[in-house]
Each structure stands twice: as structure tokens, then as C-alpha cells.
Design a protein around this motif. Sequence first.
Motif, PDB file in Angstrom:
ATOM      1  N   THR A   1      25.841 -45.350   5.432  1.00  0.00           N
ATOM      2  CA  THR A   1      26.836 -46.427   5.449  1.00  0.00           C
ATOM      3  C   THR A   1      26.201 -47.770   5.773  1.00  0.00           C
ATOM      4  O   THR A   1      26.465 -48.783   5.112  1.00  0.00           O
TER       5      THR A   1
ATOM      6  N   ARG B   1      25.716 -51.338   3.505  1.00  0.00           N
ATOM      7  CA  ARG B   1      26.158 -52.650   3.975  1.00  0.00           C
ATOM      8  C   ARG B   1      25.002 -53.641   3.988  1.00  0.00           C
ATOM      9  O   ARG B   1      25.152 -54.813   3.633  1.00  0.00           O
TER      10      ARG B   1
ATOM     11  N   ARG C   1      23.906 -55.994   1.063  1.00  0.00           N
ATOM     12  CA  ARG C   1      24.573 -57.268   0.790  1.00  0.00           C
ATOM     13  C   ARG C   1      23.906 -58.431   1.523  1.00  0.00           C
ATOM     14  O   ARG C   1      24.220 -59.577   1.261  1.00  0.00           O
TER      15      ARG C   1
END
Length: 923
Positions: free
Chosen positions: A299, A303, A306
Motif C-alpha cells: 500500500t 502511494r 505519486r
Amino acid sequence: MPDSPAFSPGSLIHARGRDWVVEPDSKPDFLHLRPLAGTADESAWIVTALEREAPVTANFPLPNPECRGNWSEMRLLQDAMLMRLRSGAGPFRSFGNIAVEPRVYQLVPLMMALRQEVTRLLIADDVGVGKTIEAGLIVRELMDRGEVARFSVLCPPNLVDQWQEELQRRFNIRATAVTSSTVKNLERQVPPGRSFFDHFPVTIISLDYIKSDAHRHSFLSAAPECLIVDEAHTCTSVGQGIQQRFRLLKELAADHNRHLILLTATPHSGIDSGFYNLLGLLNPEFTSLQDAGQQQRKTLRERLARYLLQRKRADITKWQQDQSLFPTRLSSEATYQLTGAWGTFFDEVQDYCIKMAESHRDNRMIWYATLALLRCISSSPASAVSALNERLNGVPATDAEQAITSELTGDEGDDEIAADRETPALADAGEESVLRGLMAKAQSLYGPQNDPKLKALIAGLKPLIQDGFSPIVFCQFISTANYVGQYLRKAFKTCHVQVVTGNLAPSEREEAVAALTADPRRILVATNCLSEGINLQKGFNAVVHYDLAWNPSRHEQREGRVDRYGQTSPTVKCLMLYGLDNPVDGFILKVILRKAKAIQDQLGIKVPIPENEKAITDALIRAALLKRRDSHSKAEQLMFDGFEEVDKMMDKAWKAATERAARTIFAQQPMRPEDVEPEFRRQQELIGSTKDLQRFMISAAVFLGAPLEPDNNSTWTINIANLPAALRTRLEEHKLSGKIRFSFQPVSGVLELTRTHPLTSGLADYIAERALDRNEVGRAAAVKVASGITEKTTVFSLRLRYCLTYTFNQKTHDLMAEELLTLIRTGSGPLHIATAEENKFLRELKPGGNIVDAAAQRFVNAALDEWKDDISTFAALIHERAEVLKSDHDRIRAAARQKAGSVSVKALMPPDLLSVCILMPAL
């Protein structure tokens, strides 16, 4: 006094004897004005109630049909207006204010920044890709959108001047340099009660100055809303100074509304904790990646994609399908042997080191000292003398450990540690006679006749100089650099040889390099103070590693000074020297440099040197104390008695480092070329390309009586003395006088002319002001015969103003924007916005003869009557253009995945009619 009329944004008014445009941030009684025929620097605020003569509505002067010009003059006026555009109406607001034509790949970080409500990016592209340009584009865009008013660049002290120059030259941003040597003078300029960083909105700050407790707190209390941190990896590892840097950055990053752009080519310097500290500046959650479980790690990695951009040159070249983006790097090796007196001397020093180490087996510092001493001996006779002399004077052995550890981890800082800081304390008085004897022998080895390493350097440089290359010779120690420079001056008497070391202040280094670059035949000898962050591609195109760097990243950083974006030479040459029978060189080359290269080729990323410095230094010490083999084979000479055992010891460390590095490969957010390149091309059409700039300069120089003088190397010369007196005075304010040689493309040693350079803007402003001044007859109407058309064609050239309203995060702000627009009517057909093909036709048009005056004046009057009587038709097309711009903004927002906020585009009426031209078919 009666109430003043309300003036809407974009309207024209007459005040103080000239015409102005009302800016969007004006108030009914407090107007922000920009001169209609002038520059943004002449903008003013006026209180309407205090004006001697109240402002009144003004009208833009129409072309004069009785004083017609020719097509070239009209084209020149349009080009001048194009070069003056700064606040463009396109979705990339910054492009009108930059003096660089960015590559498409350099827009990707900007697109990523636009995805975020608050910009947090780690740009970790390869050395030489252009991270400075990428960061500059982001902050320039944020400023031009009104999202940022103040920002600071935090960087090592040796990069302060370079950042200041880059921001001014490329992005039209004037920044204040804040260092320990400039701050006292700057403080005297700050009004009482005002914050230093409020008074200077854009600052370039030395990390070494601002990190201390004395200055950190004042900066934290008034830090700007946007920060760029260059060489960010130097702020997150170990060491007292680095901990101070990291504490400062951590406190700054704690403000979640602060934009933060981190730049580094080596995000992972070999220490895991430093790498994850760096990621934690983007978002504290990312620090948990180091110990996260499988699902949480997945996860967090998604993230992080980005926030992180890490591209190799091969990725960029493949993406753009342009093999000319970067030069071709040609690497070669040159070897030497420790023969004759040098070999005898080396053996004697090694015997001394072995004896010293064996007599102090329980003192680890002595082992470091032996390695440090051999490192100095291997560099040059000069560093040998310096090191042996300090051995006599008793420098603490702990300095040797710090020097070796710093070099292996790449944390040497901005300046190299001199050879005299890497030697141990004198063990006993009985060593004195031995050391003095060794020093005398070292002094007798000066010069290429006795120094095989220096001889190999001179032999390697000769073909480079003959082929026209300008090399940088990198040395490890100050004493070695001075020694090498001394003998290269004797060997290359027709070349200018300059030595730059950490003994010079950053500003002095810059001056020395600049003076050297002006010489056509040059050799730069430097220490590692020039190996990181400095841009040297305009003056040099070859690198020689005189001393092997112990950290693989240092070699890449050295070569990256010349092998980088903006290098004009198609080929960059790199030469590495090493001793065939030098055990330290053999260890570094085989166990560190070549293993790192093999792993990089396998994984596609650079793997930092193994984190366990103790294992490495143990292996280094063991290698250093190995005796040389007598062999004629190069392969065998790189192996020493017991080397296999040392090599095996390091394999395990490299394996662990490779596994760690593999975990730091993060997926990148997909950004397709088709999402970026079309927008880039549209933006070029709006503000003009390099071809438009060249056409303007050639035409403007002829029109103003100072035609350009071309030469055979893609360069031109303009004589400022031949320009009109008023224009000369303006240019002299920018220190432009006499003959100026320039190019429209990067050329070594020549001014690169851009659309925002004072020479370009000076000519554009002068031409536009002459044509648009209501007190001077304009030449903005023409009637010409032209080939390539079959019907009468009327061409209207307009300057449009828009109000762009940005709504974001429940906040709204308005910005003024401008663009040029061409409308065309062919025969009796409908008036329409010129297509890309029609604009290209008009740019390349070379009209023929004139028609009789009476008919020409009748045609111009008819076109002007159409403008005055049918304004609704023009207005409809202008509003249609505003909708197209709105869709451009929406498309960029969609490509950048901006979900929050919106942009509206409103055309401000009436537009300015710059010129009207009627083209008639040839009979």
C-alpha cells in the motif's frame, strides 16, 4: 472631486499621460496598472482619489490607413508582441517567463506536481538529466498561478551562486543569496520590525549556514511556503552536521501546507535509515516502509509512486525516441606500474605500514592510519610528502577513520579532506629518521620522469587535447591537484591549466572556472569540491579520474559534471587511471567499482556501496597490506597474494546491498508521451519557439539599423553601438554594449539568447512601444500582392486579454493573461480563427509588389469599418477562443489527475487590433 468610474480588470485607462491595462487585483479606488506600451517592470499602483487628473477610459489606437507599412514590418510587430508575452493564457502559465525550451520529459515532474494539492516530490533522476530545470519549472508555475509568493532553495554552499544564476537566467527569478559571508550586508537592507525572509521573497540559502541553532529558529518562524532542497541525500544520513540539516528539514516538512521539492541523483547513499528519512520528509508514513509487513508495504509503495520520480537516461531516451538528448559517453582506462624508484619507495612505505600495524594489533585506529597513509602515497609524491610530514607532527588517528568512512559512504561534504588530515599520530621518536628518509625519497620522485602515474596522465591527455577535448582531471587531495597542475602547465604550454580545490571559496571557484572557460585550449584540475552539483558541461567535455574514487557514486558524479543535459559536444570521453600492481587500486577497481557496475547493468539501478563500512575497511586494510606480485599479465597483476579471500569476504556484503537496493525500486506513475507532448507543442505555438525568436532577432536588427553578422559556427554578432540611442541606453543598464556574440542554441563560450534575455526583450519592447504609442504614427496596416492565394485575404492580428479564475481548496484568485490571435477572412467567406496551417503560411509568406495607393487605402478602410461595425462577429470568435483555452486547461488537469478545484477563462473586451493586412492574388 467626483467619484472615479469603476474600471474592470483588463480595461484600458489613460492616467499620468499614458495608457494602462487594469490588473485583476485592483480595487475600485486603488488600481494596479500595467503600461499598455511598456514592460511589467513599469507597473504601478495608484489611488484614484489622489491623482491630479482622474483616470479615464482609453481606446487602443487603430492602424492608420494613410500611413501603411510593409509586410515585414507588420510581421516584426507581431513577433515583438509575441516575445513580450509573459502571462500566457495557456495551461502552463510559466512558459512565457522562462528562458529555456524544456524537453518533453522535463514536464513530467510538473505534471506530477499539478496532481497534488500541496506539492511534495522527490525527483531522483540520473545525474545530468536536468533536475534544476524540472524544479524551476514547478516553482515558476506555482508562482505564476498565484499559489506561491515566496520560496527558498536550500543547497550546499558551493551551489548557492549556481542556483542564483540558473533562476535568473532560465526562469527570470531574482533570488537573494544567503550565506555566512552575505547575511550581514543583507540584514542592513531589512526595515526594522520586518522579517528577513519576508523582505527577500526568493532566497538561495546555504545549508551549512541555516542548519545551526542560531539561525534555524529564525528561519522556521518565517520560512516561505515553498522549498527546494538540492542534494537532499546529504541531509538524511549520519554525522553531526547532517543531523542538524535533517532536523531542520523535518521541522520544515511538518507544515503539511508547505510545498517541498527534494532533488538528488543518489537517494540511497548506502544507509537504509538515511533513505527512509528522506522519504519521510514527503510523508512521515513512508518511514515505516523499512519495517512494514507485506500488505502495508504494498500500500505504501503504491502511494509513494505519486511522490517519487526516478528515471535513468535510457528510460528518457527510449521514451522520447531521441538519441541526441545526451552525449555518447566513451570510457577508457590507462594503467601504470610501480616500477623503478617509485616501486621501491612504495614497497618501503608498505613495509613501514605493516610494521606499524603489527606492533599495534589491538589499536584499530592504527589500522585505519596505515590504509590512509597508503592512500596518500598512491596519489602523488606531493600527497606522500604531506602525509609523511603530518605523521611526524602527530595528527590524531581518529581523523583517518572519519576520512575513510566518509569517503566510502560518499558523505565527504562539500570539500575534500586534505591528505594531511588522514595520517596517524607518531608512535615513537625512533620512527623520525625513517619518516624523514621516506619524505626525502618522495621529494625526489616529483615529475613525469620518476612518477609513472603522472607520466600516464600526460600520455592520456595528449590525444584528448589534440582531438579538441577540454578535460577535467579529478584528484583526491589538494596537494595532488596542485602537483598535477604544476607539471601539466609544463607539459601543455599552449593550454591554460587551472587548479580548483577546496582551498578556494565557492565564489572564487566559480570565477576561476569562468576565466578558464574563456580560453579555447584548457585543462581543469580539480578535487571533489567540483564533483557534485556543479554544471560544467558548457566548458568541458572530458573527465579523467587521476585518483580512483572509493565510492562508485563519486565516479558517476564526476562524469556527470560534463555528461549532462545541455552538453553541446556529441561525445564525452572519460579516462580512468589505476596502478596495475597497486594493491589499493586493485581492491577498489575489482571489488567495488566493477562489482557495482555489474550489479547496475543487471538491476538497472545504481546500488550503493555495502552499508557495513567495518567489513569494507577491514577488507581494504587487508588488501593494502598485501604484497605486490611480479607478473606481466594485467589480470594477474590486479590479483595479489590472499586477494581471493578478501574478494570472497566482500561478495557477501555486496549481495546484502543488492537485496536492499532491489527493495528501493518503486513503481512510477504512468505518464504517457501523448499526454505531455501535444500540450508542449500547443504552448510553443502560443508563446513562440526558438525559430520564432531567431526570425524576430534577424528582422529586428535590420529594422533598427544593426543587422546581425553571422559566422560559420551557428553564432551571430550584433553591434549595440548601431542601435538607436534610446535603446542603447536601456541595454546599457543590463551591461550590454559594444559587439555581442550569441547563439540561439547552446554553444560553448557563447551567450545563449532566449526570449526573456534583456537583449531580446529590449528590442521587442522598443519596437512595440514605437508602433503602439498613440503620439507616433503607426505602421500597422498593409496591402500586398502575394503568391499562394487565389482570393483577397484579410488578416486581423489581435492581442487578447483574459481573466483566469482559479478555484482551489475553497479559495479563488484571478490572474490576467494575454495572447496573440490571428483572424482571417478569405474572399467573402466567414471570418475565422487562423488554423495552424494558415499561421505557418503567414509566417513563411514573402509578399510581392504593392497595389495603387487609392485601392490600398480603400481596402484598409473597409477592413477597419468591418472591425468597428461588426464587433459582435469578432467578439463571438474571441469567446470561442476562450472556450478552447478553457478546454486546454481542463485537459491538462485531467492528464494530471487534478480532481479538486477548477479554472474558468473569461475574455476581456474589447481586444486590441494590432494590425490589419490585405493580401491580393497575383494577376
